[in-house]
Design an enzyme around this catalytic site. Structure first.
Site: not given
Length: 395
Positions: A211, A183, A242
């Site tokens: 991610h 990240s 996300k």
């Protein structure tokens, strides 16, 4: 007058201020989009994890509204009492099918998914082999499990193999764990090689795809799909907060794994379930991943364009391979000052320093999304370059 036993907290805050690491929370006053309103001004938003621009998508909002009309605002209990709606089970089946696994369980956050899973499936007699830059939620899960922790150098497969080999005759299970995409630096974990190492040493293989979900692999299926490792990675963690654009985390794997987590994962057992609006919006988001693959193509087009433009200006973006684009600054005080100056010029990009990243490696972390236009990115690069020159970050 009695003394304040929490006075030391104020002293530590003063130390943060002196070090330049103190921050205050900015207030977002609009939907999270490529251009947002925050703290009374319009800014290009390069600070969010809204990779595919789904956080304000009409289909997600409509799904959320319909769910509230049918089910109400909340569920009223944890999943094991009265908090499991039919839509919770439908979402878990949809994610499992999307990830090509037998089953899935949804947690209240990605942090809870990592911490709850590692601490549930291991015991003090077991061993964890973990990348040194793994996410804090993995680190906390490792500590909560009370298993013996063995850290290998970042993305150093040979070092991981060395750690595994040294444990050959040690009792207990072995868990090898890595982030899919890291990240802070935006680099991709060598999941293919680590999986081979885990297989060779009889270890459980686990990946945190927070991610890379919605970013890597076909339709955003993550690093397992990116490396074509279906059926070989035992525990896949993902996020709904996300690229999915909503809230939560999930774990995918075998039916036995998921059934066990239903019974033993403490965040699942002791947290009220997702409200209907969140659950329905997540369901709609996974439909969009399949229906609109062009969003991921746009994300990667924007990523390549932005990185090339930064390089042309002379910025150092480190080893990033993904939309996470660190702009190296050095010291935390400078990174936070740079971020504040950018915001004043109309660009929201976060300054990150120690302890999130090592001392001397502070940076601005910029994340482009599918929602950005070329004009947005051009303007962002010009603001970055102008402020960097003014602050002598660039010559």
């Amino acid at each position: 007058m009695p003394t304040n036993p929490l006075a030391y907290l104020g002293q530590q805050l003063d130390e943060l201020k002196a070090a330049g690491s103190y921050f205050r929370l900015r207030e977002l006053e609009s939907a999270c989009e490529a251009v947002s309103h925050a703290d009374g001004r319009e800014v290009i938003n390069l600070a969010s994890n809204n990779y595919l621009g789904l956080a304000n998508h009409p289909k997600l909002k409509e799904a959320a509204l319909e769910a509230v009309r049918k089910y109400g605002a909340g569920t009223g209990a944890v999943r094991t009492i009265t908090g499991t709606l039919d839509m919770h089970m439908a979402l878990e089946r949809k994610i499992a099918a999307f990830k090509h696994t037998e089953a899935c369980v949804v947690f209240q956050s990605g942090f809870a998914a990592n911490a709850g899973t590692v601490s549930a499936i291991l015991s003090p007699e077991d061993h964890i082999i973990s990348d040194e830059l793994n996410h804090a939620s993995i680190i906390d899960g490792c500590r909560l499990s009370r298993a013996k922790i063995h850290v290998f150098r970042h993305r150093d497969v040979a070092h991981a193999i060395e750690k595994l080999a040294a444990l050959k005759d040690e009792p207990g299970r072995k868990l090898l764990i890595t982030d899919g995409v890291f990240s802070m630096d935006g680099d991709i974990g060598p999941l293919d090689q680590l999986t081979e190492a885990a297989e060779a040493h009889g270890a459980i293989m686990m990946v945190d795809d927070a991610h890379s979900s919605g970013v890597l692999g076909r339709n955003g299926r993550g690093t397992v799909d990116h490396f074509n490792l279906h059926g070989r990675v035992h525990v896949q963690v993902g996020t709904l907060s996300k690229a999915i654009g909503v809230l939560g985390g999930y774990v995918c794997g075998s039916k036995d794994l998921i059934e066990f987590l239903y019974h033993r994962a403490r965040p699942f057992l002791f947290s009220t379930s997702h409200p209907p609006a969140v659950t329905a919006a997540c369901n709609a988001a996974f439909d969009l991943l399949v229906e609109e693959p062009e969003r991921i193509e746009k994300l990667w087009d924007n990523t390549r364009y932005f990185k090339a433009a930064l390089k042309d200006k002379g910025f150092d973006t480190g080893v990033s391979e993904t939309p996470i684009t660190p702009i190296q600054v050095g010291e935390a005080k400078m990174a936070h000052a740079f971020s504040a100056a950018l915001f004043e010029e109309g660009l929201w990009a976060t300054g990150i320093g120690f302890p999130t990243v090592p001392k001397g490696k502070a940076r601005i972390r910029a994340i482009v999304t599918a929602g950005h236009t070329t004009a947005h990115l051009d303007q962002a690069v010009e603001i970055l370059a102008k402020v960097a020159r003014r602050m002598a970050i660039l010559p």
